[in-house]
Every structure is written in C-alpha cells, then in structure tokens.
Motif scaffolding. Structure first.
Motif, PDB file in Angstrom:
ATOM      1  N   THR A   1      -3.580   4.109  -1.257  1.00  0.00           N
ATOM      2  CA  THR A   1      -3.987   2.710  -1.227  1.00  0.00           C
ATOM      3  C   THR A   1      -3.650   2.046   0.099  1.00  0.00           C
ATOM      4  OG1 THR A   1      -1.877   1.958  -2.161  1.00  0.00           O
ATOM      5  CG2 THR A   1      -3.663   2.458  -3.707  1.00  0.00           C
ATOM      6  N   PRO A   2      -4.543   1.178   0.552  1.00  0.00           N
ATOM      7  CA  PRO A   2      -4.241   0.360   1.739  1.00  0.00           C
ATOM      8  C   PRO A   2      -3.426  -0.857   1.294  1.00  0.00           C
ATOM      9  CG  PRO A   2      -6.400  -0.205   0.930  1.00  0.00           C
ATOM     10  CD  PRO A   2      -5.895   0.907   0.034  1.00  0.00           C
ATOM     11  N   PRO A   3      -2.873  -1.633   2.220  1.00  0.00           N
ATOM     12  CA  PRO A   3      -2.230  -2.886   1.825  1.00  0.00           C
ATOM     13  C   PRO A   3      -3.241  -3.804   1.139  1.00  0.00           C
ATOM     14  CG  PRO A   3      -1.621  -2.294   4.070  1.00  0.00           C
ATOM     15  CD  PRO A   3      -2.734  -1.367   3.672  1.00  0.00           C
ATOM     16  N   GLY A   4      -2.758  -4.665   0.234  1.00  0.00           N
ATOM     17  CA  GLY A   4      -3.653  -5.578  -0.469  1.00  0.00           C
ATOM     18  C   GLY A   4      -2.905  -6.780  -1.002  1.00  0.00           C
ATOM     19  N   GLY A   5      -3.651  -7.788  -1.434  1.00  0.00           N
ATOM     20  CA  GLY A   5      -3.047  -8.988  -1.994  1.00  0.00           C
ATOM     21  C   GLY A   5      -2.718  -8.812  -3.459  1.00  0.00           C
ATOM     22  N   VAL A   6      -1.787  -9.628  -3.963  1.00  0.00           N
ATOM     23  CA  VAL A   6      -1.389  -9.547  -5.364  1.00  0.00           C
ATOM     24  C   VAL A   6      -2.591  -9.788  -6.267  1.00  0.00           C
ATOM     25  CG1 VAL A   6       0.017 -10.617  -7.156  1.00  0.00           C
ATOM     26  CG2 VAL A   6       0.973 -10.267  -4.876  1.00  0.00           C
ATOM     27  N   GLY A   7      -2.762  -8.914  -7.259  1.00  0.00           N
ATOM     28  CA  GLY A   7      -3.852  -9.058  -8.221  1.00  0.00           C
ATOM     29  C   GLY A   7      -4.688  -7.803  -8.327  1.00  0.00           C
ATOM     30  N   ALA A   8      -5.801  -7.934  -9.053  1.00  0.00           N
ATOM     31  CA  ALA A   8      -6.673  -6.787  -9.309  1.00  0.00           C
ATOM     32  C   ALA A   8      -7.618  -6.545  -8.137  1.00  0.00           C
ATOM     33  CB  ALA A   8      -7.490  -7.020 -10.571  1.00  0.00           C
ATOM     34  N   ALA A   9      -7.773  -5.273  -7.766  1.00  0.00           N
ATOM     35  CA  ALA A   9      -8.701  -4.876  -6.707  1.00  0.00           C
ATOM     36  C   ALA A   9      -9.680  -3.853  -7.272  1.00  0.00           C
ATOM     37  CB  ALA A   9      -7.945  -4.279  -5.523  1.00  0.00           C
ATOM     38  N   VAL A  10     -10.964  -4.101  -7.057  1.00  0.00           N
ATOM     39  CA  VAL A  10     -11.988  -3.159  -7.528  1.00  0.00           C
ATOM     40  C   VAL A  10     -11.878  -1.859  -6.734  1.00  0.00           C
ATOM     41  CG1 VAL A  10     -14.467  -2.706  -7.664  1.00  0.00           C
ATOM     42  CG2 VAL A  10     -13.562  -4.958  -8.276  1.00  0.00           C
TER      43      VAL A  10
ATOM     44  N   THR B   1     -12.766   2.612  -1.490  1.00  0.00           N
ATOM     45  CA  THR B   1     -12.236   1.302  -1.120  1.00  0.00           C
ATOM     46  C   THR B   1     -11.459   0.683  -2.269  1.00  0.00           C
ATOM     47  OG1 THR B   1     -14.278   0.173  -1.790  1.00  0.00           O
ATOM     48  CG2 THR B   1     -14.076   0.841   0.530  1.00  0.00           C
ATOM     49  N   PHE B   2     -10.481  -0.141  -1.914  1.00  0.00           N
ATOM     50  CA  PHE B   2      -9.681  -0.907  -2.872  1.00  0.00           C
ATOM     51  C   PHE B   2      -9.850  -2.379  -2.520  1.00  0.00           C
ATOM     52  CE2 PHE B   2      -7.971   3.279  -2.921  1.00  0.00           C
ATOM     53  CZ  PHE B   2      -7.419   3.485  -4.184  1.00  0.00           C
ATOM     54  N   GLY B   3     -10.585  -3.096  -3.355  1.00  0.00           N
ATOM     55  CA  GLY B   3     -10.866  -4.488  -3.041  1.00  0.00           C
ATOM     56  C   GLY B   3     -11.650  -4.641  -1.757  1.00  0.00           C
ATOM     57  N   GLY B   4     -12.490  -3.674  -1.460  1.00  0.00           N
ATOM     58  CA  GLY B   4     -13.310  -3.726  -0.255  1.00  0.00           C
ATOM     59  C   GLY B   4     -12.634  -3.186   0.986  1.00  0.00           C
ATOM     60  N   VAL B   5     -11.358  -2.823   0.871  1.00  0.00           N
ATOM     61  CA  VAL B   5     -10.616  -2.292   2.013  1.00  0.00           C
ATOM     62  C   VAL B   5     -10.575  -0.768   1.920  1.00  0.00           C
ATOM     63  CG1 VAL B   5      -8.413  -2.282   3.243  1.00  0.00           C
ATOM     64  CG2 VAL B   5      -9.218  -4.373   2.104  1.00  0.00           C
ATOM     65  N   PRO B   6     -10.955  -0.051   2.980  1.00  0.00           N
ATOM     66  CA  PRO B   6     -10.962   1.417   2.913  1.00  0.00           C
ATOM     67  C   PRO B   6      -9.573   1.979   2.606  1.00  0.00           C
ATOM     68  CG  PRO B   6     -12.171   0.657   4.836  1.00  0.00           C
ATOM     69  CD  PRO B   6     -11.465  -0.554   4.275  1.00  0.00           C
ATOM     70  N   ALA B   7      -9.565   3.029   1.784  1.00  0.00           N
ATOM     71  CA  ALA B   7      -8.309   3.733   1.502  1.00  0.00           C
ATOM     72  C   ALA B   7      -7.718   4.240   2.812  1.00  0.00           C
ATOM     73  CB  ALA B   7      -8.567   4.890   0.554  1.00  0.00           C
ATOM     74  N   THR B   8      -6.399   4.278   2.867  1.00  0.00           N
ATOM     75  CA  THR B   8      -5.737   4.805   4.059  1.00  0.00           C
ATOM     76  C   THR B   8      -6.195   6.232   4.323  1.00  0.00           C
ATOM     77  OG1 THR B   8      -3.830   3.392   3.626  1.00  0.00           O
ATOM     78  CG2 THR B   8      -3.494   5.279   5.100  1.00  0.00           C
ATOM     79  N   SER B   9      -6.379   6.991   3.266  1.00  0.00           N
ATOM     80  CA  SER B   9      -6.932   8.350   3.351  1.00  0.00           C
ATOM     81  C   SER B   9      -7.396   8.747   1.966  1.00  0.00           C
ATOM     82  CB  SER B   9      -5.880   9.352   3.861  1.00  0.00           C
ATOM     83  OG  SER B   9      -4.807   9.452   2.945  1.00  0.00           O
TER      84      SER B   9
ATOM     85  N   PHE C   1      -7.432  -1.411  -9.470  1.00  0.00           N
ATOM     86  CA  PHE C   1      -6.045  -1.109  -9.106  1.00  0.00           C
ATOM     87  C   PHE C   1      -5.350  -2.454  -8.958  1.00  0.00           C
ATOM     88  CE2 PHE C   1      -2.608  -0.500  -6.080  1.00  0.00           C
ATOM     89  CZ  PHE C   1      -1.974   0.630  -6.578  1.00  0.00           C
ATOM     90  N   PHE C   2      -4.183  -2.572  -9.559  1.00  0.00           N
ATOM     91  CA  PHE C   2      -3.484  -3.857  -9.545  1.00  0.00           C
ATOM     92  C   PHE C   2      -2.354  -3.838  -8.522  1.00  0.00           C
ATOM     93  CE2 PHE C   2      -5.566  -3.486 -13.603  1.00  0.00           C
ATOM     94  CZ  PHE C   2      -6.067  -4.758 -13.830  1.00  0.00           C
TER      95      PHE C   2
ATOM     96  N   GLY D   1       0.820  -1.203   0.000  1.00  0.00           N
ATOM     97  CA  GLY D   1       0.000   0.000   0.000  1.00  0.00           C
ATOM     98  C   GLY D   1       0.853   1.251   0.000  1.00  0.00           C
ATOM     99  N   GLY D   2       0.195   2.391   0.220  1.00  0.00           N
ATOM    100  CA  GLY D   2       0.924   3.656   0.281  1.00  0.00           C
ATOM    101  C   GLY D   2       1.057   4.379  -1.028  1.00  0.00           C
ATOM    102  N   THR D   3       0.433   3.869  -2.095  1.00  0.00           N
ATOM    103  CA  THR D   3       0.497   4.534  -3.399  1.00  0.00           C
ATOM    104  C   THR D   3      -0.513   5.669  -3.456  1.00  0.00           C
ATOM    105  OG1 THR D   3       1.141   2.465  -4.480  1.00  0.00           O
ATOM    106  CG2 THR D   3       0.300   4.228  -5.893  1.00  0.00           C
ATOM    107  N   ASN D   4      -0.070   6.845  -3.858  1.00  0.00           N
ATOM    108  CA  ASN D   4      -0.974   7.982  -4.048  1.00  0.00           C
ATOM    109  C   ASN D   4      -1.659   7.845  -5.406  1.00  0.00           C
ATOM    110  OD1 ASN D   4      -0.498   9.640  -1.637  1.00  0.00           O
ATOM    111  ND2 ASN D   4       1.576   9.798  -2.430  1.00  0.00           N
ATOM    112  N   VAL D   5      -2.962   7.669  -5.404  1.00  0.00           N
ATOM    113  CA  VAL D   5      -3.728   7.395  -6.613  1.00  0.00           C
ATOM    114  C   VAL D   5      -4.721   8.518  -6.873  1.00  0.00           C
ATOM    115  CG1 VAL D   5      -5.353   5.797  -7.695  1.00  0.00           C
ATOM    116  CG2 VAL D   5      -3.509   4.906  -6.267  1.00  0.00           C
ATOM    117  N   THR D   6      -4.829   8.911  -8.119  1.00  0.00           N
ATOM    118  CA  THR D   6      -5.830   9.901  -8.522  1.00  0.00           C
ATOM    119  C   THR D   6      -6.968   9.188  -9.239  1.00  0.00           C
ATOM    120  OG1 THR D   6      -4.181  11.664  -8.753  1.00  0.00           O
ATOM    121  CG2 THR D   6      -6.282  11.963  -9.898  1.00  0.00           C
TER     122      THR D   6
END
Length: 338
Positions: free
Chosen positions: A141-150, A120-128, A166-167, A102-107
């Motif tokens: 982005t919050p931490p996540g597992g390898v692969g695509a996250a809605v 949310t990223f894969g159902g997990v709330p964004a860190t901010s 987000f992959f 995680g920790g990626t700044n996404v627009t």
C-alpha cells in the motif's frame, strides 16, 4: 551451441499481447530474436548470457511455444499460454486495513488479474505489486488518508469495479484509563478512552497483553488487566500503529500488623490505629463486616472509629485498590457488673 531456456516468467498473458516476459537459461549472448509460436516478439533485450526479457506479441488464445533464435541454432521451447482478456474483479483484500503511512503487504484475490498493469489504492498507485496468478496479486500500500480507499486493478481487459476497499487507520490515541490502578493479581476492568481505536488487535499493560478486551467504539475500549507489578503503562495496538501510553500502576495487597488499642468497650467511639503496609489507597475499613469511618494517615497507618457491638472478638480488615487485608482481631469488652 544453441541457447537453452530453463524458465519463463510469467508463463501466461492476454491475447492482446504486451506482457513483459523473462526467459532464463544458458547461452543467450548473441541471440537474434524471440518467437511466440510462429510470431516474432516485437522487442527483446539480452540482459546476460542467462537472461532475456521480451514482450509477447498478440496471438489467439491457447498455448504458444516460445523459442530463442540464435546463429548457432534455435533453443528448446517453453510454453506461454495466451488467455482472453477479461475485466478484472477484486473479491478479497487481506489484510483489509493498515496505517496511513502505507507499507502494508496486501493480498488481492479475484479473477482476471493476468497482465495487470496497475494496482491503485484510492487512486494512488501501489508502491509495488506482483501478479502471482490470474486470481492473486500481492501489493504494497502507498500512503493514504484516514478512511476507506477503493482498491482497483487494471489489466488489458479494463479496470475492476469499485467494490473492494482498504481502510487506512489513523494512529490510535489514548487520553485516559479508568481506574488507573489495580491489584497485582489483575482482573480489574479498565475503561480506555481515546480516538481511532477501532479494529484493535492488542491492549498491553506494560509488555503484557490484557487478559481480554472489547472494542466498544472508535473512542472506547474496556480491558481486563493481567497480573503485574509496579508501573505498567497501557498501550493499544491497531492497524494504524501503537498508541501513546497512559499511566496504570499495580498496587500490592494491604496487610495489617497491629491494632492499638486491640480492645475496647461495646459502645462506639474508640479510635483505633491500624498499622500495616500498602494502606494509602484504603477505600473501606470494617469491624466484623461493619463499615466504619476512617482516616488514611500514611501508607502504613490508618485510624478508624470502632462501632458499637456485642462483646467478643471481631475481625478488622482494610480494603484498598490492591484488595482486602487478612483480618486482625479487635475484642469488645463488656462493662463491669455491679
């Protein structure tokens, strides 16, 4: 003295109300209320003499004058615009990949982001996240597992469809580099094998970027070595991070300083000792362009068997990982006449 309002943030929200709004200005201590048009805010907090946070009440779409109520008189007004709530739509995610930590700044770009209460990223709330406008959100982005996250955005109008992704990329791993040596001039094409190599953004030989590289698959990259010297471990950079290094070293071009003997008969079989430098990786020895059998004795010495040929001088060269040496002259001498 009545309070003054200098800024309002955000300056718009849904008609359903519920937007947390920050008012900054002066003289706000002792304020008794906040009004949006003719409607009182359901709650407000005087944070300091220069700041109030309040919550917008429901109102019809359009502009509403916001004022602060105070015993000394009401403040000036600033505009808050009510917009009709709509289901948000996410049309762009940039960057579209990043590490599992995680920790990626996404627009996020799209529509209907006003009043967003969740990203949310894969159902997990964004860190901010921050709602920059009705068409843009920045999120971490919050931490996540390898692969695509809605990627989903929720507003009073609903939650966006699962159409944006987000992959999460695993940290790349290198297991081999072939060849693992090359000339100091660079230019050798190296095949790197490993895992999680997709979307590589750089291949580095030591601290120098490869001249060029091609991602063949998730397990293979081909890269052209830049010029260099000595040991230059190779690493690959992807959205998932930087790989472990694999060994690669630069080999200096070979040189020849002497041939002993430097002449011989036109028939084959003379054993010639070649002396020079950087000879340990010799892959070919030629006499006048003809390959011959040879033995690498050391980094400074090679023995080779001269081939048959017509009388006269020929150039002797050695080819190594570092290149081909300049030629030294070996002279074939005809047998004496009768």
């Amino acid at each position: 003295m009545p309070p003054t309002i200098n800024t309002i943030n955000p300056s718009q929200g849904p008609t359903t109300g519920g937007t947390t709004v920050t008012l900054t200005g002066t003289g706000m201590t002792g304020s008794t209320g906040v009004r949006f048009g003719s409607t009182n805010a359901p709650s407000f907090v005087v944070n300091s003499a220069t700041q109030i946070t309040t919550v917008s009440p429901p109102r019809a779409a359009g502009a509403a004058a916001v004022i602060v109520l105070h015993p000394t008189g009401n403040s000036n007004s600033v505009t808050f615009t009510y917009v009709v709530s709509q289901v948000p739509v996410v049309t762009g995610v940039s960057p579209s990949s990043g590490p599992t930590a995680g920790g990626t700044n996404v627009t996020l770009t799209g529509t209907g982001f006003t009043g967003a209460s969740s990203v949310t990223f894969g159902g997990v709330p964004a860190t901010s996240f921050t709602v920059n406008s009705a068409t843009q959100i920045t999120a971490v982005t919050p931490p996540g597992g390898v692969g695509a996250a809605v990627v989903a955005v929720t507003t009073p109008g609903g939650t966006s469809a699962p159409d944006a992704f987000f992959f999460y990329a695993g940290v790349p791993i290198l297991t081999s580099a072939s060849p693992s040596q090359g000339p100091t001039a660079g230019g050798v094409v190296v095949t790197l094998t490993g895992s999680d190599l997709l979307n590589a953004t750089a291949v580095r030989f030591g601290v120098t970027n490869a001249t060029s590289f091609t991602v063949v698959s998730a397990t293979q990259i081909t890269a052209t070595a830049p010029p260099g010297t000595g040991s230059s471990p190779i690493t690959v950079v992807t959205p998932g991070g930087t790989s472990n290094p694999v060994a690669f070293s630069y080999v200096a071009a070979p040189t020849l300083t002497s041939l002993v003997p430097s002449s011989g008969p036109t028939s084959a079989g003379t054993v010639v000792t070649l002396t020079g430098t950087n000879l340990s990786t010799a892959s070919a020895v030629t006499f006048g362009g003809t390959p011959v059998s040879f033995t690498v004795v050391s980094g400074t010495q090679v023995t080779a068997v001269a081939p048959a040929g017509p009388a006269g001088p020929v150039a002797v060269t050695v080819t190594t990982v570092g290149g081909t040496s300049p030629g030294l002259t070996y002279t074939r001498v005809p047998p004496p006449g009768i």
